[in-house]
Design a protein around this motif. Structure first.
Motif, PDB file in Angstrom:
ATOM      1  N   MET A 192       7.304  12.782   6.443  1.00  8.45           N
ATOM      2  CA  MET A 192       6.896  13.849   5.339  1.00  8.45           C
ATOM      3  C   MET A 192       6.238  15.050   5.733  1.00  8.45           C
ATOM      4  SD  MET A 192       5.413  11.005   2.548  1.00  8.45           S
ATOM      5  CE  MET A 192       3.704  10.938   3.467  1.00  8.45           C
ATOM      6  N   ASN A 193       7.076  16.172   5.649  1.00  8.34           N
ATOM      7  CA  ASN A 193       6.600  17.453   6.105  1.00  8.34           C
ATOM      8  C   ASN A 193       6.080  18.356   4.989  1.00  8.34           C
ATOM      9  OD1 ASN A 193       7.143  16.715   8.830  1.00  8.34           O
ATOM     10  ND2 ASN A 193       9.188  17.429   8.729  1.00  8.34           N
ATOM     11  N   SER A 194       5.187  19.367   5.602  1.00  5.34           N
ATOM     12  CA  SER A 194       4.966  20.430   4.462  1.00  5.34           C
ATOM     13  C   SER A 194       4.281  19.818   3.181  1.00  5.34           C
ATOM     14  CB  SER A 194       6.150  21.522   4.093  1.00  5.34           C
ATOM     15  OG  SER A 194       6.657  21.879   5.095  1.00  5.34           O
ATOM     16  N   LEU A 195       3.590  18.905   3.339  1.00  2.00           N
ATOM     17  CA  LEU A 195       2.968  18.030   2.293  1.00  2.00           C
ATOM     18  C   LEU A 195       2.170  19.107   1.251  1.00  2.00           C
ATOM     19  CD1 LEU A 195       1.957  15.050   4.237  1.00  2.00           C
ATOM     20  CD2 LEU A 195       3.135  14.952   2.184  1.00  2.00           C
ATOM     21  N   LYS A 196       2.372  18.697   0.067  1.00  2.00           N
ATOM     22  CA  LYS A 196       1.432  19.628  -0.975  1.00  2.00           C
ATOM     23  C   LYS A 196       0.693  18.436  -1.584  1.00  2.00           C
ATOM     24  CE  LYS A 196       5.662  22.080  -1.879  1.00  2.00           C
ATOM     25  NZ  LYS A 196       6.690  22.239  -2.928  1.00  2.00           N
ATOM     26  N   PRO A 197      -0.546  19.164  -2.290  1.00  2.00           N
ATOM     27  CA  PRO A 197      -1.604  18.275  -2.984  1.00  2.00           C
ATOM     28  C   PRO A 197      -0.699  17.415  -4.160  1.00  2.00           C
ATOM     29  CG  PRO A 197      -2.343  20.384  -2.915  1.00  2.00           C
ATOM     30  CD  PRO A 197      -1.119  20.543  -2.120  1.00  2.00           C
ATOM     31  N   GLU A 198       0.269  17.806  -4.596  1.00  2.00           N
ATOM     32  CA  GLU A 198       1.040  17.105  -5.623  1.00  2.00           C
ATOM     33  C   GLU A 198       1.542  15.856  -5.117  1.00  2.00           C
ATOM     34  OE1 GLU A 198       1.174  20.500  -5.366  1.00  2.00           O
ATOM     35  OE2 GLU A 198       3.187  21.108  -5.718  1.00  2.00           O
ATOM     36  N   ASP A 199       1.790  15.741  -3.655  1.00  2.00           N
ATOM     37  CA  ASP A 199       2.472  14.523  -3.183  1.00  2.00           C
ATOM     38  C   ASP A 199       1.266  13.434  -2.961  1.00  2.00           C
ATOM     39  OD1 ASP A 199       4.257  16.813  -0.811  1.00  2.00           O
ATOM     40  OD2 ASP A 199       5.036  15.836  -2.453  1.00  2.00           O
ATOM     41  N   THR A 200       0.173  13.617  -3.524  1.00  2.00           N
ATOM     42  CA  THR A 200      -0.804  12.680  -3.409  1.00  2.00           C
ATOM     43  C   THR A 200      -0.607  11.498  -4.374  1.00  2.00           C
ATOM     44  OG1 THR A 200      -2.570  14.226  -2.913  1.00  2.00           O
ATOM     45  CG2 THR A 200      -3.102  12.194  -3.798  1.00  2.00           C
ATOM     46  N   ALA A 201      -0.277  10.399  -3.738  1.00  2.00           N
ATOM     47  CA  ALA A 201      -0.007   9.096  -4.447  1.00  2.00           C
ATOM     48  C   ALA A 201      -0.195   7.809  -3.544  1.00  2.00           C
ATOM     49  CB  ALA A 201       1.460   9.364  -4.982  1.00  2.00           C
ATOM     50  N   VAL A 202       0.234   6.699  -4.310  1.00  2.00           N
ATOM     51  CA  VAL A 202       0.120   5.432  -3.286  1.00  2.00           C
ATOM     52  C   VAL A 202       1.812   5.291  -3.110  1.00  2.00           C
ATOM     53  CG1 VAL A 202       0.128   2.922  -3.153  1.00  2.00           C
ATOM     54  CG2 VAL A 202      -1.689   4.285  -4.278  1.00  2.00           C
ATOM     55  N   TYR A 203       2.292   5.225  -1.882  1.00  2.00           N
ATOM     56  CA  TYR A 203       3.500   4.933  -1.521  1.00  2.00           C
ATOM     57  C   TYR A 203       3.974   3.683  -1.343  1.00  2.00           C
ATOM     58  CZ  TYR A 203       4.062  10.313  -1.312  1.00  2.00           C
ATOM     59  OH  TYR A 203       4.096  11.577  -1.519  1.00  2.00           O
ATOM     60  N   TYR A 204       5.045   3.301  -1.887  1.00  2.00           N
ATOM     61  CA  TYR A 204       5.492   1.911  -1.984  1.00  2.00           C
ATOM     62  C   TYR A 204       7.058   1.819  -1.337  1.00  2.00           C
ATOM     63  CZ  TYR A 204       1.802   0.836  -5.307  1.00  2.00           C
ATOM     64  OH  TYR A 204       0.805   0.750  -5.794  1.00  2.00           O
ATOM     65  N   CYS A 205       7.093   0.917  -0.245  1.00  2.00           N
ATOM     66  CA  CYS A 205       8.524   0.518   0.315  1.00  2.00           C
ATOM     67  C   CYS A 205       9.209  -0.470  -0.670  1.00  2.00           C
ATOM     68  CB  CYS A 205       8.372  -0.019   1.654  1.00  2.00           C
ATOM     69  SG  CYS A 205       9.768  -0.487   2.423  1.00  2.00           S
ATOM     70  N   ASN A 206      10.539  -0.449  -0.853  1.00  2.00           N
ATOM     71  CA  ASN A 206      11.380  -1.073  -1.723  1.00  2.00           C
ATOM     72  C   ASN A 206      12.495  -1.435  -1.062  1.00  2.00           C
ATOM     73  OD1 ASN A 206      13.712  -1.067  -3.872  1.00  2.00           O
ATOM     74  ND2 ASN A 206      11.999  -2.005  -4.652  1.00  2.00           N
ATOM     75  N   ALA A 207      13.089  -2.758  -1.271  1.00  2.00           N
ATOM     76  CA  ALA A 207      14.060  -3.105  -0.712  1.00  2.00           C
ATOM     77  C   ALA A 207      14.804  -4.107  -1.764  1.00  2.00           C
ATOM     78  CB  ALA A 207      14.005  -3.896   0.542  1.00  2.00           C
ATOM     79  N   HIS A 208      16.158  -3.758  -2.135  1.00  2.00           N
ATOM     80  CA  HIS A 208      16.978  -4.420  -3.042  1.00  2.00           C
ATOM     81  C   HIS A 208      17.996  -5.464  -2.047  1.00  2.00           C
ATOM     82  CE1 HIS A 208      15.962  -1.832  -6.372  1.00  2.00           C
ATOM     83  NE2 HIS A 208      16.405  -2.496  -6.991  1.00  2.00           N
ATOM     84  N   LEU A 209      17.934  -6.794  -2.046  1.00  2.00           N
ATOM     85  CA  LEU A 209      18.586  -7.549  -1.609  1.00  2.00           C
ATOM     86  C   LEU A 209      20.079  -7.859  -2.355  1.00  2.00           C
ATOM     87  CD1 LEU A 209      18.848  -9.583   0.469  1.00  2.00           C
ATOM     88  CD2 LEU A 209      17.914 -11.597  -0.700  1.00  2.00           C
ATOM     89  N   THR A 210      19.729  -7.778  -3.722  1.00  2.00           N
ATOM     90  CA  THR A 210      20.901  -7.632  -4.592  1.00  2.00           C
ATOM     91  C   THR A 210      20.592  -6.724  -5.829  1.00  2.00           C
ATOM     92  OG1 THR A 210      20.201  -9.316  -6.278  1.00  2.00           O
ATOM     93  CG2 THR A 210      21.573 -10.000  -4.296  1.00  2.00           C
ATOM     94  N   THR A 211      21.564  -6.430  -6.711  1.00  2.00           N
ATOM     95  CA  THR A 211      20.954  -5.582  -7.568  1.00  2.00           C
ATOM     96  C   THR A 211      19.817  -6.216  -8.537  1.00  2.00           C
ATOM     97  OG1 THR A 211      22.728  -6.322  -9.119  1.00  2.00           O
ATOM     98  CG2 THR A 211      23.396  -4.399  -7.743  1.00  2.00           C
ATOM     99  N   SER A 212      19.729  -7.531  -8.643  1.00  2.00           N
ATOM    100  CA  SER A 212      18.584  -7.833  -9.420  1.00  2.00           C
ATOM    101  C   SER A 212      17.650  -8.604  -8.515  1.00  2.00           C
ATOM    102  CB  SER A 212      19.277  -9.047 -10.302  1.00  2.00           C
ATOM    103  OG  SER A 212      20.012 -10.364  -9.550  1.00  2.00           O
ATOM    104  N   VAL A 213      17.699  -8.662  -7.377  1.00  2.00           N
ATOM    105  CA  VAL A 213      16.513  -9.335  -6.590  1.00  2.00           C
ATOM    106  C   VAL A 213      15.806  -8.212  -5.555  1.00  2.00           C
ATOM    107  CG1 VAL A 213      15.869 -10.691  -4.899  1.00  2.00           C
ATOM    108  CG2 VAL A 213      17.552 -11.411  -6.457  1.00  2.00           C
ATOM    109  N   GLN A 214      14.615  -7.577  -5.650  1.00  2.00           N
ATOM    110  CA  GLN A 214      14.033  -6.586  -4.880  1.00  2.00           C
ATOM    111  C   GLN A 214      12.740  -7.163  -4.552  1.00  2.00           C
ATOM    112  OE1 GLN A 214      13.067  -2.839  -7.206  1.00  2.00           O
ATOM    113  NE2 GLN A 214      13.118  -3.924  -9.021  1.00  2.00           N
ATOM    114  N   TYR A 215      12.296  -6.310  -3.803  1.00  2.00           N
ATOM    115  CA  TYR A 215      10.931  -6.676  -2.928  1.00  2.00           C
ATOM    116  C   TYR A 215      10.098  -5.322  -2.874  1.00  2.00           C
ATOM    117  CZ  TYR A 215      13.310 -11.090  -1.728  1.00  2.00           C
ATOM    118  OH  TYR A 215      13.940 -12.371  -1.766  1.00  2.00           O
ATOM    119  N   TRP A 216       8.797  -5.688  -3.034  1.00  2.00           N
ATOM    120  CA  TRP A 216       8.053  -4.299  -2.748  1.00  2.00           C
ATOM    121  C   TRP A 216       6.845  -4.672  -1.860  1.00  2.00           C
ATOM    122  CZ3 TRP A 216       8.580   0.140  -5.511  1.00  2.00           C
ATOM    123  CH2 TRP A 216       9.510   0.108  -6.511  1.00  2.00           C
ATOM    124  N   GLY A 217       6.597  -3.576  -0.983  1.00  2.00           N
ATOM    125  CA  GLY A 217       5.333  -3.601  -0.153  1.00  2.00           C
ATOM    126  C   GLY A 217       4.153  -3.334  -1.100  1.00  2.00           C
TER     127      GLY A 217
END
Length: 116
Positions: free
Chosen positions: A82-107
Motif C-alpha cells: 500500500m503506497n500513497s496512503l490516505k486517511p480514508e484508507d484507515t480500516a481493519v484489513y482482512y485476508c480472505n481465501a476461497h477454497l471453493t465458491t462456497s467455502v471461504q476463510y478469513w484472517g
C-alpha cells in the motif's frame, strides 16, 4: 484446519506506505481465490484487491495505482503493498481465501491507521 494470519498493519502518516502479509496455513495455490478486504468503522466490508479464479488481479477503484497485491506460493503468503496512503484508507484489513465458491476463510484482521 486452514488459518490465515495477517501482519504488517500499523500507524502511518498520509503519503506513507505499508505492506501487509497474510500467511496461509494451507497451500495458497489450492485456493480458488485470495484477496484483501477492509472494513472501516460504520461501513460494510469491501474488497480492496484480489486474485480471481483465473489468476488475474482486481482492485477497488479507490486503490488502483496505489495498492498492489502479490503472492509467494513457496511461502504460502499473500501480500498487499500500500503506497500513497490516505486517511480514508484507515480500516481493519482482512485476508480472505476461497477454497471453493462456497467455502471461504478469513484472517483475524490487522488495523491500518493513516493520520493526516
Amino acid at each position: 484446519q486452514v488459518q490465515l494470519v495477517e501482519s504488517g498493519g500499523g500507524l502511518v502518516q498520509a503519503g506513507g506506505s505499508l505492506r501487509l502479509s497474510c500467511a496461509v496455513s494451507g497451500r495458497i495455490f489450492s485456493f480458488n481465490r485470495t484477496g484483501w478486504y477492509r472494513q472501516a468503522p460504520g461501513k460494510q466490508r469491501e474488497l480492496v484487491a484480489g486474485f480471481t479464479s483465473g489468476g488475474s488481479t482486481i482492485y477497488a477503484d479507490s486503490v488502483k495505482g496505489r495498492f498492489t497485491i502479490s503472492k509467494d506460493n513457496a511461502k504460502n503468503t499473500v501480500y498487499l503493498q500500500m503506497n500513497s496512503l490516505k486517511p480514508e484508507d484507515t480500516a481493519v484489513y482482512y485476508c480472505n481465501a476461497h477454497l471453493t465458491t462456497s467455502v471461504q476463510y478469513w484472517g483475524q484482521g490487522t488495523q491500518v491507521t493513516v493520520s493526516s
